[in-house]
Design a protein around this motif. Structure first.
Motif, PDB file in Angstrom:
ATOM      1  N   GLU A   1       0.847  -1.194   0.000  1.00  0.00           N
ATOM      2  CA  GLU A   1       0.000   0.000   0.000  1.00  0.00           C
ATOM      3  C   GLU A   1       0.888   1.251   0.000  1.00  0.00           C
ATOM      4  O   GLU A   1       1.802   1.366   0.810  1.00  0.00           O
ATOM      5  CB  GLU A   1      -0.925  -0.008   1.227  1.00  0.00           C
TER       6      GLU A   1
ATOM      7  N   THR B   1     -11.915   3.802  -0.113  1.00  0.00           N
ATOM      8  CA  THR B   1     -12.521   2.964   0.931  1.00  0.00           C
ATOM      9  C   THR B   1     -12.886   3.771   2.179  1.00  0.00           C
ATOM     10  O   THR B   1     -13.940   3.553   2.778  1.00  0.00           O
ATOM     11  CB  THR B   1     -11.562   1.798   1.284  1.00  0.00           C
TER      12      THR B   1
ATOM     13  N   GLY C   1     -16.682   0.616  -8.737  1.00  0.00           N
ATOM     14  CA  GLY C   1     -17.595   1.749  -8.781  1.00  0.00           C
ATOM     15  C   GLY C   1     -18.052   2.177  -7.400  1.00  0.00           C
ATOM     16  O   GLY C   1     -17.238   2.368  -6.500  1.00  0.00           O
TER      17      GLY C   1
ATOM     18  N   GLN D   1     -19.997  -3.004  -0.309  1.00  0.00           N
ATOM     19  CA  GLN D   1     -21.137  -3.919  -0.179  1.00  0.00           C
ATOM     20  C   GLN D   1     -21.009  -5.162  -1.053  1.00  0.00           C
ATOM     21  O   GLN D   1     -21.809  -6.081  -0.942  1.00  0.00           O
ATOM     22  CB  GLN D   1     -22.449  -3.188  -0.466  1.00  0.00           C
TER      23      GLN D   1
HETATM   24  C1  LIG Z   1     -18.690   9.289  -1.670  1.00  0.00           C
HETATM   25  C2  LIG Z   1     -18.639   7.799  -1.885  1.00  0.00           C
HETATM   26  C3  LIG Z   1     -19.673   6.997  -1.409  1.00  0.00           C
HETATM   27  C4  LIG Z   1     -19.629   5.617  -1.550  1.00  0.00           C
HETATM   28  N1  LIG Z   1     -20.604   4.869  -0.964  1.00  0.00           N
HETATM   29  C5  LIG Z   1     -20.529   3.512  -0.995  1.00  0.00           C
HETATM   30  C6  LIG Z   1     -21.471   2.730  -0.306  1.00  0.00           C
HETATM   31  O1  LIG Z   1     -22.384   3.249   0.347  1.00  0.00           O
HETATM   32  N2  LIG Z   1     -21.366   1.369  -0.372  1.00  0.00           N
HETATM   33  C7  LIG Z   1     -20.350   0.770  -1.074  1.00  0.00           C
HETATM   34  O2  LIG Z   1     -20.297  -0.463  -1.110  1.00  0.00           O
HETATM   35  N3  LIG Z   1     -19.419   1.492  -1.725  1.00  0.00           N
HETATM   36  C8  LIG Z   1     -19.486   2.857  -1.695  1.00  0.00           C
HETATM   37  N4  LIG Z   1     -18.549   3.605  -2.351  1.00  0.00           N
HETATM   38  C9  LIG Z   1     -17.573   2.906  -3.227  1.00  0.00           C
HETATM   39  C10 LIG Z   1     -16.458   2.226  -2.460  1.00  0.00           C
HETATM   40  O3  LIG Z   1     -15.928   3.137  -1.522  1.00  0.00           O
HETATM   41  C11 LIG Z   1     -15.398   1.757  -3.479  1.00  0.00           C
HETATM   42  O4  LIG Z   1     -15.990   0.890  -4.431  1.00  0.00           O
HETATM   43  C12 LIG Z   1     -14.252   0.997  -2.812  1.00  0.00           C
HETATM   44  O5  LIG Z   1     -13.773   1.701  -1.687  1.00  0.00           O
HETATM   45  C13 LIG Z   1     -13.096   0.752  -3.787  1.00  0.00           C
HETATM   46  O6  LIG Z   1     -12.084   0.089  -3.067  1.00  0.00           O
HETATM   47  P1  LIG Z   1     -10.632  -0.121  -3.656  1.00  0.00           P
HETATM   48  O7  LIG Z   1      -9.894  -0.939  -2.679  1.00  0.00           O
HETATM   49  O8  LIG Z   1     -10.749  -0.599  -5.062  1.00  0.00           O
HETATM   50  O9  LIG Z   1     -10.014   1.345  -3.787  1.00  0.00           O
HETATM   51  P2  LIG Z   1      -9.131   2.276  -2.723  1.00  0.00           P
HETATM   52  O10 LIG Z   1      -9.793   2.230  -1.393  1.00  0.00           O
HETATM   53  O11 LIG Z   1      -8.958   3.553  -3.384  1.00  0.00           O
HETATM   54  O12 LIG Z   1      -7.821   1.436  -2.617  1.00  0.00           O
HETATM   55  C14 LIG Z   1      -6.828   1.440  -3.641  1.00  0.00           C
HETATM   56  C15 LIG Z   1      -5.497   1.593  -2.955  1.00  0.00           C
HETATM   57  O13 LIG Z   1      -4.442   1.386  -3.896  1.00  0.00           O
HETATM   58  C16 LIG Z   1      -3.356   2.163  -3.470  1.00  0.00           C
HETATM   59  N5  LIG Z   1      -2.418   2.345  -4.589  1.00  0.00           N
HETATM   60  C17 LIG Z   1      -2.642   2.967  -5.775  1.00  0.00           C
HETATM   61  N6  LIG Z   1      -1.538   2.944  -6.544  1.00  0.00           N
HETATM   62  C18 LIG Z   1      -0.591   2.271  -5.834  1.00  0.00           C
HETATM   63  C19 LIG Z   1       0.773   1.927  -6.072  1.00  0.00           C
HETATM   64  N7  LIG Z   1       1.385   2.254  -7.224  1.00  0.00           N
HETATM   65  N8  LIG Z   1       1.450   1.241  -5.110  1.00  0.00           N
HETATM   66  C20 LIG Z   1       0.840   0.892  -3.945  1.00  0.00           C
HETATM   67  N9  LIG Z   1      -0.439   1.209  -3.659  1.00  0.00           N
HETATM   68  C21 LIG Z   1      -1.147   1.895  -4.590  1.00  0.00           C
HETATM   69  C22 LIG Z   1      -4.002   3.469  -3.045  1.00  0.00           C
HETATM   70  O14 LIG Z   1      -3.169   4.223  -2.185  1.00  0.00           O
HETATM   71  C23 LIG Z   1      -5.280   2.987  -2.372  1.00  0.00           C
HETATM   72  O15 LIG Z   1      -5.169   2.894  -0.967  1.00  0.00           O
HETATM   73  C24 LIG Z   1     -18.539   4.997  -2.239  1.00  0.00           C
HETATM   74  C25 LIG Z   1     -17.499   5.786  -2.709  1.00  0.00           C
HETATM   75  C26 LIG Z   1     -17.534   7.171  -2.545  1.00  0.00           C
HETATM   76  C27 LIG Z   1     -16.397   7.998  -3.027  1.00  0.00           C
END
Ligand SMILES: Cc1cc2nc3c(=O)[nH]c(=O)nc-3n(C[C@H](O)[C@H](O)[C@H](O)COP(=O)(O)OP(=O)(O)OC[C@H]3O[C@@H](n4cnc5c(N)ncnc54)[C@H](O)[C@@H]3O)c2cc1C
Length: 387
Positions: free
Chosen positions: A36, A46, A335, A340
């Motif tokens: 991370e 997240t 997305g 969830q």
């Molecule tokens: C306002 C809002 C409301 C939402 N409401 C809901 C909801 O009610 N229910 C629901 O289920 N979802 C909801 N979501 C969507 C949900 O938050 C996302 O689908 C989910 O958090 C995506 O998770 P992720 O792990 O893919 O992304 P992230 O949490 O962004 O994790 C990706 C990680 O990769 C790391 N990274 C990137 N590049 C590198 C690199 N080169 N080297 C090392 N690390 C790296 C980043 O630092 C980051 O921590 C909402 C989102 C928003 C913005």
């Protein structure tokens, strides 16, 4: 000289909910590291979500993955979390008189995927949410089983289980270069170099950039900014048992949140992958829409933030090995539903990596590996699949 971080079976790039949940699934079977970039793994999308679960949002694939996740979060394995991961919320979908056609369509979809959905009409909606403006609401239905999620507890629980099974999370470890020699990936990170035959791209909004480092083909991921804010409730009002309000037209939502309201204008502004910040215009649009639909007068915005929800063209998640790049697995494009769907999507993705059986519930709903594959034709999103 950078520290050598050793040889592992699977390296997961990105420690948000996608990386954490998959790490939890894989750790009992493989030696796994999560890399991370930030000091805290929930720092980006997240940690910025609205923390709700509805079985009535998104495409059929999202709905099926939510249905797979719900029982896990409701009744997780023994020792998974010291606190409940979900709490009752209820979700009230409202529409104006001029939105009758959209309302009927939304209601039909809702009844097909959320078993206890029922129509309330204007009077029933006002009884549940007394701040709704009677001149605004003409139609309403309730999804009584929608839940509020404890996102931090869910994320920590995945990591606790992951570590207990021997996994390692390395924070402050931005992946800067990726190369492959003799069937093994070598990742140069801010914390040192590390090697494994399989890497998982769970880097959220950065997923296409991380793919480019490895020479893998883009999936056309588009991060879209979504704004959220915390608003006061009027003096003397206790909204603890009120449902979340959402409009069938996707103009705003308003959720009870620790004695306040969490609101969003449901914006989707395409963005570069970045540390997203709320824009004043989106805040103003949200306040205007809420004041039009309710009797709430917004005197101050207590807190505001924005996060990036990332989509491919058909708005379904991407989970699968890149066909043209050996040992490169995608877990991206969740997305607005990454929390969830986390338990169901991670179990499905782990099954693909470990060569396990495809989940029966997905088969029952006509969803095959091809529907999640990075090799699928990325056709444009269907209307009404916004989340
Ligand atoms: C306002 C809002 C409301 C939402 N409401 C809901 C909801 O009610 N229910 C629901 O289920 N979802 C909801 N979501 C969507 C949900 O938050 C996302 O689908 C989910 O958090 C995506 O998770 P992720 O792990 O893919 O992304 P992230 O949490 O962004 O994790 C990706 C990680 O990769 C790391 N990274 C990137 N590049 C590198 C690199 N080169 N080297 C090392 N690390 C790296 C980043 O630092 C980051 O921590 C909402 C989102 C928003 C913005």
């Amino acid at each position: 000289m950078a520290e050598g971080l050793g040889d592992w079976d699977v390296l997961i790039v990105g420690g948000g909910i996608a990386g954490a949940s998959l790490a939890y699934r894989l750790a009992p079977h493989r030696r796994v590291v999560v890399l991370e970039r930030e000091a805290q793994p929930g720092y980006h999308t997240t940690g910025r979500s609205a923390a709700s679960l509805s079985e009535n949002l998104g495409s059929p694939v999202i709905r099926a993955l939510t249905a797979l996740t719900r029982p896990f979060l409701a009744d997780p394995p023994a020792g998974f979390s010291p606190v409940p991961l979900m709490a009752p919320l209820g979700w009230l979908f409202v529409a104006r008189a001029d939105q009758r056609a959209a309302y009927q369509e939304s209601l039909a979809e809702a009844k097909a995927s959320a078993p206890h959905v029922r129509e309330l009409g204007r009077a029933g909606a006002l009884a549940l949410h007394p701040l709704l403006d009677p001149d605004y609401v003409a139609h309403a239905y309730l999804e009584p089983d929608a839940m509020a999620l404890d996102v931090d507890a869910i994320l920590q629980a995945y990591y606790r289980g992951f570590r207990a099974a021997g996994g390692r999370l390395i924070a402050d470890a931005e992946v800067r270069a990726i190369g492959r020699e003799d069937g093994v990936w070598r990742l140069d990170t801010a914390a040192g170099t590390i090697r494994a035959p399989v890497i998982v791209n769970a880097s959220g909004a950065w997923a296409d950039q991380v793919a480019a480092l490895a020479g893998a083909k883009s999936i056309g991921l588009v991060p879209k900014r979504r704004t959220a804010m915390i608003l006061d409730v009027p003096a003397g009002v206790n909204n603890a048992r009120w449902p979340e309000i959402d409009c069938v037209s996707g103009e705003f939502y308003l959720k009870p949140e620790a004695g306040k309201f969490l609101a969003s204008p449901c914006d989707e502004t395409p963005s570069e992958p970045t540390d997203a910040q709320a824009d004043e215009l989106d805040i103003a649009i949200c306040v205007e829409r809420i004041e039009r639909a309710t009797t709430l007068k917004v005197r101050r915005v207590e807190r505001r933030w924005a996060g990036l929800r990332s989509f491919v063209a058909d708005r379904n998640p991407v989970a699968g090995f890149a066909p043209e790049t050996e040992g490169f697995f995608w877990l991206a494009g969740q997305g607005g539903a990454g929390i969830q769907t986390s338990a169901g999507l991670s179990a499905t993705a782990a099954g693909l990596i470990l060569g396990r059986e495809w989940p029966a519930l997905l088969t029952e709903r006509g969803i095959a590996p091809a529907n999640l594959s990075p090799a699928r034709p990325m056709s444009p999103a269907q209307p009404g699949s916004a989340l």
